[in-house]
Design an enzyme around this catalytic site. Structure first.
Site, PDB file in Angstrom:
ATOM      1  N   ASN A  39       0.886  -1.164   0.000  1.00  0.00           N
ATOM      2  CA  ASN A  39       0.000   0.000   0.000  1.00  0.00           C
ATOM      3  C   ASN A  39       0.922   1.212   0.000  1.00  0.00           C
ATOM      4  O   ASN A  39       1.551   1.517   1.006  1.00  0.00           O
ATOM      5  CB  ASN A  39      -0.887  -0.028   1.253  1.00  0.00           C
ATOM      6  N   LYS A  41       0.187   4.271  -0.191  1.00  0.00           N
ATOM      7  CA  LYS A  41      -0.410   5.449   0.466  1.00  0.00           C
ATOM      8  C   LYS A  41      -0.175   6.689  -0.404  1.00  0.00           C
ATOM      9  O   LYS A  41      -0.183   6.570  -1.620  1.00  0.00           O
ATOM     10  CB  LYS A  41       0.146   5.595   1.889  1.00  0.00           C
ATOM     11  N   HIS A 124      -9.436   1.462   4.554  1.00  0.00           N
ATOM     12  CA  HIS A 124      -8.187   1.544   5.315  1.00  0.00           C
ATOM     13  C   HIS A 124      -8.408   2.463   6.525  1.00  0.00           C
ATOM     14  O   HIS A 124      -9.165   3.432   6.436  1.00  0.00           O
ATOM     15  CB  HIS A 124      -7.060   2.083   4.435  1.00  0.00           C
ATOM     16  N   GLU A 126      -6.718   4.737   7.699  1.00  0.00           N
ATOM     17  CA  GLU A 126      -6.430   6.165   7.418  1.00  0.00           C
ATOM     18  C   GLU A 126      -7.604   6.827   6.704  1.00  0.00           C
ATOM     19  O   GLU A 126      -7.881   8.007   6.912  1.00  0.00           O
ATOM     20  CB  GLU A 126      -5.126   6.280   6.601  1.00  0.00           C
ATOM     21  N   GLU A 196      -5.433  -4.973  10.280  1.00  0.00           N
ATOM     22  CA  GLU A 196      -4.362  -4.020  10.571  1.00  0.00           C
ATOM     23  C   GLU A 196      -4.636  -3.307  11.891  1.00  0.00           C
ATOM     24  O   GLU A 196      -5.410  -2.332  11.927  1.00  0.00           O
ATOM     25  CB  GLU A 196      -4.266  -2.964   9.459  1.00  0.00           C
ATOM     26  N   GLY A 202       2.751   1.934  10.759  1.00  0.00           N
ATOM     27  CA  GLY A 202       3.768   2.973  10.624  1.00  0.00           C
ATOM     28  C   GLY A 202       4.494   3.297  11.924  1.00  0.00           C
ATOM     29  O   GLY A 202       5.147   4.327  12.028  1.00  0.00           O
ATOM     30  N   SER A 242       3.503  -2.568  10.187  1.00  0.00           N
ATOM     31  CA  SER A 242       4.942  -2.736  10.393  1.00  0.00           C
ATOM     32  C   SER A 242       5.484  -4.096   9.937  1.00  0.00           C
ATOM     33  O   SER A 242       6.387  -4.647  10.557  1.00  0.00           O
ATOM     34  CB  SER A 242       5.307  -2.455  11.855  1.00  0.00           C
TER      35      SER A 242
END
Ligand code: 13P
Length: 278
Positions: A39, A41, A124, A126, A196, A202, A242
Protein backbone atom coordinates in the site's frame (compact mmCIF):
# COMPACT_ATOMS: atom_id res chain seq x y z
CA UNK A 1 -34.72 -51.91 6.24
CA UNK A 2 -35.93 -51.21 9.74
CA UNK A 3 -34.90 -50.40 13.34
CA UNK A 4 -31.20 -50.48 14.25
CA UNK A 5 -30.20 -51.48 10.73
CA UNK A 6 -31.88 -48.38 9.31
CA UNK A 7 -30.22 -46.17 11.91
CA UNK A 8 -26.84 -47.67 11.00
CA UNK A 9 -27.46 -46.92 7.34
CA UNK A 10 -28.38 -43.34 8.12
CA UNK A 11 -25.32 -42.92 10.33
CA UNK A 12 -23.06 -44.15 7.51
CA UNK A 13 -24.68 -41.65 5.14
CA UNK A 14 -24.18 -38.80 7.64
CA UNK A 15 -20.54 -39.82 8.12
CA UNK A 16 -20.00 -39.83 4.37
CA UNK A 17 -21.50 -36.33 4.12
CA UNK A 18 -19.30 -34.93 6.88
CA UNK A 19 -16.19 -36.47 5.30
CA UNK A 20 -17.15 -34.73 2.07
CA UNK A 21 -17.50 -31.36 3.86
CA UNK A 22 -14.17 -31.83 5.67
CA UNK A 23 -12.47 -32.68 2.38
CA UNK A 24 -13.95 -29.64 0.69
CA UNK A 25 -12.73 -27.40 3.54
CA UNK A 26 -9.25 -28.96 3.37
CA UNK A 27 -9.14 -28.41 -0.40
CA UNK A 28 -9.85 -24.74 0.14
CA UNK A 29 -7.13 -24.43 2.79
CA UNK A 30 -4.68 -26.15 0.44
CA UNK A 31 -5.79 -23.86 -2.37
CA UNK A 32 -5.39 -20.64 -0.40
CA UNK A 33 -2.66 -18.76 -2.23
CA UNK A 34 -0.78 -16.15 -0.22
CA UNK A 35 -1.39 -12.55 -1.26
CA UNK A 36 1.21 -9.92 -0.52
CA UNK A 37 0.17 -6.37 -1.28
CA UNK A 38 1.96 -3.08 -0.99
CA UNK A 39 0.00 0.00 0.00
CA UNK A 40 1.94 2.98 -1.29
CA UNK A 41 -0.41 5.45 0.47
CA UNK A 42 0.23 9.07 -0.64
CA UNK A 43 3.73 8.45 -1.95
CA UNK A 44 5.34 8.47 -5.41
CA UNK A 45 4.68 10.81 -8.30
CA UNK A 46 3.90 9.12 -11.63
CA UNK A 47 7.53 9.19 -12.74
CA UNK A 48 8.74 7.94 -9.36
CA UNK A 49 6.13 5.19 -9.57
CA UNK A 50 7.56 3.94 -12.87
CA UNK A 51 11.04 3.99 -11.39
CA UNK A 52 9.94 2.04 -8.30
CA UNK A 53 8.10 -0.59 -10.36
CA UNK A 54 11.22 -1.01 -12.51
CA UNK A 55 13.41 -1.39 -9.40
CA UNK A 56 11.10 -3.90 -7.71
CA UNK A 57 10.16 -5.89 -10.82
CA UNK A 58 13.07 -8.36 -10.67
CA UNK A 59 12.88 -8.62 -6.86
CA UNK A 60 9.24 -9.63 -6.51
CA UNK A 61 9.25 -12.56 -8.92
CA UNK A 62 7.41 -15.42 -7.16
CA UNK A 63 4.71 -17.55 -8.77
CA UNK A 64 3.60 -19.04 -5.46
CA UNK A 65 2.05 -15.79 -4.21
CA UNK A 66 -0.17 -13.07 -5.63
CA UNK A 67 1.77 -9.80 -5.70
CA UNK A 68 -0.20 -6.54 -5.70
CA UNK A 69 0.99 -2.93 -5.69
CA UNK A 70 -1.83 -0.64 -4.56
CA UNK A 71 -0.84 2.78 -5.80
CA UNK A 72 -2.27 6.33 -5.85
CA UNK A 73 -4.91 6.75 -8.58
CA UNK A 74 -2.72 8.97 -10.74
CA UNK A 75 0.02 6.31 -10.73
CA UNK A 76 -2.22 3.43 -11.81
CA UNK A 77 -1.79 3.79 -15.57
CA UNK A 78 1.98 4.43 -15.67
CA UNK A 79 2.59 1.70 -13.04
CA UNK A 80 0.41 -0.71 -15.04
CA UNK A 81 2.46 0.06 -18.15
CA UNK A 82 5.75 -0.47 -16.28
CA UNK A 83 4.53 -3.76 -14.77
CA UNK A 84 3.38 -5.25 -18.09
CA UNK A 85 4.58 -8.83 -18.60
CA UNK A 86 5.47 -9.30 -14.91
CA UNK A 87 3.70 -11.04 -12.01
CA UNK A 88 2.82 -7.65 -10.48
CA UNK A 89 -0.87 -6.71 -10.23
CA UNK A 90 -1.56 -3.01 -9.95
CA UNK A 91 -4.33 -2.21 -7.50
CA UNK A 92 -6.06 0.93 -6.20
CA UNK A 93 -6.09 2.39 -2.69
CA UNK A 94 -9.72 3.49 -2.72
CA UNK A 95 -12.78 4.01 -4.92
CA UNK A 96 -16.24 5.56 -4.61
CA UNK A 97 -19.48 3.61 -4.28
CA UNK A 98 -21.44 5.44 -6.98
CA UNK A 99 -21.29 4.61 -10.69
CA UNK A 100 -20.58 8.12 -11.98
CA UNK A 101 -21.68 11.73 -11.71
CA UNK A 102 -21.21 14.84 -9.63
CA UNK A 103 -18.71 13.52 -7.04
CA UNK A 104 -15.76 15.85 -7.57
CA UNK A 105 -12.43 14.20 -6.89
CA UNK A 106 -13.67 10.63 -6.68
CA UNK A 107 -12.66 7.58 -8.75
CA UNK A 108 -15.36 5.20 -9.98
CA UNK A 109 -15.16 1.42 -10.11
CA UNK A 110 -15.59 1.48 -13.91
CA UNK A 111 -12.54 3.77 -14.17
CA UNK A 112 -10.47 1.23 -12.24
CA UNK A 113 -11.74 -1.70 -14.29
CA UNK A 114 -11.07 0.13 -17.56
CA UNK A 115 -7.49 0.81 -16.41
CA UNK A 116 -7.00 -2.93 -15.79
CA UNK A 117 -7.23 -2.90 -12.00
CA UNK A 118 -8.34 -6.10 -10.21
CA UNK A 119 -7.80 -5.26 -6.52
CA UNK A 120 -8.93 -2.27 -4.49
CA UNK A 121 -8.21 -1.48 -0.84
CA UNK A 122 -11.41 -0.53 0.96
CA UNK A 123 -11.82 1.07 4.38
CA UNK A 124 -8.19 1.54 5.31
CA UNK A 125 -7.95 2.97 8.85
CA UNK A 126 -6.43 6.17 7.42
CA UNK A 127 -9.51 6.63 5.22
CA UNK A 128 -11.73 6.02 8.24
CA UNK A 129 -9.73 8.47 10.37
CA UNK A 130 -9.06 11.34 7.94
CA UNK A 131 -11.85 10.96 5.37
CA UNK A 132 -14.77 9.99 7.58
CA UNK A 133 -15.32 6.53 6.15
CA UNK A 134 -17.59 4.36 8.25
CA UNK A 135 -18.52 0.68 8.36
CA UNK A 136 -21.60 1.63 6.30
CA UNK A 137 -19.65 3.35 3.50
CA UNK A 138 -17.18 0.48 3.55
CA UNK A 139 -20.09 -1.92 2.99
CA UNK A 140 -21.38 0.17 0.07
CA UNK A 141 -17.93 0.17 -1.50
CA UNK A 142 -17.49 -3.58 -0.99
CA UNK A 143 -20.84 -4.27 -2.70
CA UNK A 144 -19.94 -1.94 -5.57
CA UNK A 145 -16.51 -3.53 -6.00
CA UNK A 146 -18.10 -6.98 -6.33
CA UNK A 147 -20.66 -5.64 -8.78
CA UNK A 148 -17.72 -4.68 -11.01
CA UNK A 149 -15.79 -7.90 -10.31
CA UNK A 150 -13.06 -6.07 -8.46
CA UNK A 151 -11.53 -7.91 -5.50
CA UNK A 152 -11.82 -5.75 -2.38
CA UNK A 153 -9.05 -5.80 0.20
CA UNK A 154 -11.24 -4.96 3.18
CA UNK A 155 -9.42 -3.38 6.10
CA UNK A 156 -10.27 -3.73 9.77
CA UNK A 157 -8.42 -3.31 13.03
CA UNK A 158 -8.58 -1.84 16.50
CA UNK A 159 -7.04 1.22 18.16
CA UNK A 160 -4.62 0.93 21.06
CA UNK A 161 -7.37 1.95 23.53
CA UNK A 162 -9.66 -0.78 22.21
CA UNK A 163 -6.89 -3.37 22.58
CA UNK A 164 -6.13 -2.20 26.10
CA UNK A 165 -9.81 -2.36 27.01
CA UNK A 166 -9.98 -5.95 25.74
CA UNK A 167 -12.59 -5.27 23.05
CA UNK A 168 -10.41 -6.04 19.99
CA UNK A 169 -12.25 -9.13 18.84
CA UNK A 170 -15.74 -7.70 19.46
CA UNK A 171 -14.78 -4.55 17.56
CA UNK A 172 -13.23 -6.34 14.58
CA UNK A 173 -16.19 -8.76 14.38
CA UNK A 174 -18.54 -5.79 14.17
CA UNK A 175 -16.46 -4.22 11.37
CA UNK A 176 -16.50 -7.50 9.45
CA UNK A 177 -20.21 -8.16 9.94
CA UNK A 178 -21.16 -4.74 8.62
CA UNK A 179 -18.62 -4.82 5.76
CA UNK A 180 -20.14 -8.11 4.51
CA UNK A 181 -23.81 -7.12 4.79
CA UNK A 182 -25.63 -8.41 1.66
CA UNK A 183 -22.44 -9.89 0.23
CA UNK A 184 -23.09 -13.43 -1.08
CA UNK A 185 -21.05 -16.44 0.02
CA UNK A 186 -19.65 -16.81 -3.51
CA UNK A 187 -18.44 -13.21 -3.44
CA UNK A 188 -17.13 -13.43 0.12
CA UNK A 189 -15.03 -16.47 -0.75
CA UNK A 190 -13.03 -14.35 -3.22
CA UNK A 191 -12.55 -11.35 -0.92
CA UNK A 192 -9.38 -10.39 0.90
CA UNK A 193 -9.51 -9.07 4.46
CA UNK A 194 -6.59 -7.10 5.89
CA UNK A 195 -6.35 -7.11 9.67
CA UNK A 196 -4.36 -4.02 10.57
CA UNK A 197 -4.18 -3.05 14.24
CA UNK A 198 -4.03 0.76 14.08
CA UNK A 199 -1.35 0.95 16.79
CA UNK A 200 0.96 -1.16 14.61
CA UNK A 201 0.65 0.98 11.47
CA UNK A 202 3.77 2.97 10.62
CA UNK A 203 4.95 2.73 14.23
CA UNK A 204 7.49 -0.06 13.89
CA UNK A 205 5.43 -1.73 16.63
CA UNK A 206 4.39 -5.01 15.03
CA UNK A 207 1.74 -7.18 16.65
CA UNK A 208 3.18 -10.39 18.04
CA UNK A 209 2.58 -13.41 15.82
CA UNK A 210 0.21 -14.75 18.49
CA UNK A 211 -1.82 -11.50 18.55
CA UNK A 212 -1.98 -11.39 14.75
CA UNK A 213 -2.93 -15.06 14.43
CA UNK A 214 -5.55 -14.78 17.20
CA UNK A 215 -7.44 -11.96 15.48
CA UNK A 216 -7.07 -13.43 11.97
CA UNK A 217 -8.55 -16.68 13.29
CA UNK A 218 -11.39 -14.78 14.96
CA UNK A 219 -12.11 -13.09 11.62
CA UNK A 220 -12.20 -16.47 9.86
CA UNK A 221 -14.54 -17.83 12.56
CA UNK A 222 -16.75 -14.78 12.05
CA UNK A 223 -16.92 -15.48 8.30
CA UNK A 224 -17.85 -19.10 9.10
CA UNK A 225 -20.66 -17.81 11.33
CA UNK A 226 -22.00 -15.45 8.67
CA UNK A 227 -21.62 -17.98 5.82
CA UNK A 228 -20.20 -21.48 6.26
CA UNK A 229 -16.92 -23.35 6.79
CA UNK A 230 -16.09 -23.58 3.11
CA UNK A 231 -16.37 -19.80 2.63
CA UNK A 232 -14.26 -19.21 5.75
CA UNK A 233 -11.65 -21.64 4.48
CA UNK A 234 -11.51 -19.92 1.09
CA UNK A 235 -11.31 -16.27 2.12
CA UNK A 236 -7.81 -14.79 2.37
CA UNK A 237 -6.82 -12.81 5.47
CA UNK A 238 -3.74 -10.60 5.53
CA UNK A 239 -1.95 -9.04 8.44
CA UNK A 240 -0.77 -5.43 8.13
CA UNK A 241 1.16 -3.11 10.45
CA UNK A 242 4.94 -2.74 10.39
CA UNK A 243 5.46 -5.85 8.27
CA UNK A 244 9.15 -6.03 7.39
CA UNK A 245 11.70 -8.31 5.77
CA UNK A 246 12.59 -9.61 9.23
CA UNK A 247 9.12 -10.48 10.58
CA UNK A 248 7.27 -11.56 7.38
CA UNK A 249 8.23 -15.23 7.39
CA UNK A 250 7.05 -15.82 10.96
CA UNK A 251 3.79 -13.91 10.43
CA UNK A 252 2.95 -15.59 7.12
CA UNK A 253 3.62 -19.05 8.59
CA UNK A 254 0.57 -18.72 10.88
CA UNK A 255 -2.40 -20.92 10.02
CA UNK A 256 -4.84 -18.05 9.44
CA UNK A 257 -2.49 -15.43 7.97
CA UNK A 258 -2.51 -15.58 4.18
CA UNK A 259 -0.06 -12.78 3.47
CA UNK A 260 0.34 -9.13 4.27
CA UNK A 261 -0.64 -5.57 3.49
CA UNK A 262 2.59 -3.65 3.62
CA UNK A 263 3.03 0.12 3.91
CA UNK A 264 6.49 1.61 4.41
CA UNK A 265 8.45 -1.49 3.38
CA UNK A 266 6.56 -1.76 0.06
CA UNK A 267 8.43 1.34 -1.18
CA UNK A 268 11.83 -0.27 -0.77
CA UNK A 269 13.76 -3.20 -2.20
CA UNK A 270 12.84 -4.91 1.10
CA UNK A 271 9.47 -5.63 -0.47
CA UNK A 272 11.24 -8.24 -2.61
CA UNK A 273 12.35 -10.00 0.57
CA UNK A 274 8.81 -9.86 1.97
CA UNK A 275 7.36 -11.39 -1.21
CA UNK A 276 10.06 -14.09 -1.08
CA UNK A 277 9.62 -14.58 2.67
CA UNK A 278 10.22 -18.32 2.74
P1 13P B 1 3.15 0.05 7.63
O1 13P B 1 3.60 -1.24 6.98
O2 13P B 1 3.95 1.24 7.17
O3 13P B 1 3.06 -0.07 9.11
O4 13P B 1 1.67 0.35 7.12
C1 13P B 1 0.73 -0.66 7.18
C2 13P B 1 -0.47 -0.27 6.40
O5 13P B 1 -1.20 0.62 6.79
C3 13P B 1 -0.73 -0.97 5.15
O6 13P B 1 -1.99 -0.68 4.67
Amino acid sequence: VQGPQRRGLRQRMINKESIKIIQKTEDYIMARKKIIAGNWKMNMTPSEAVELVNTLKPLVVNDEVDVVFCVPAIDIIPAMEAAKGTNINIGAENMYFEEKGAYTGEISPAMLVDAGVKYVIIGHSERREYFAETDETVNKKVLKAFEHELTPIICCGETLTQREQGVTIDFVRQQIKIAFLNVTAEQAATAVIAYEPIWAIGTGKVATTEQAQEVCKAIRDCIAEIYDDATAAAIRIQYGGSVSASNASELFAQADIDGGLVGGASLKPDFGKIVNYK
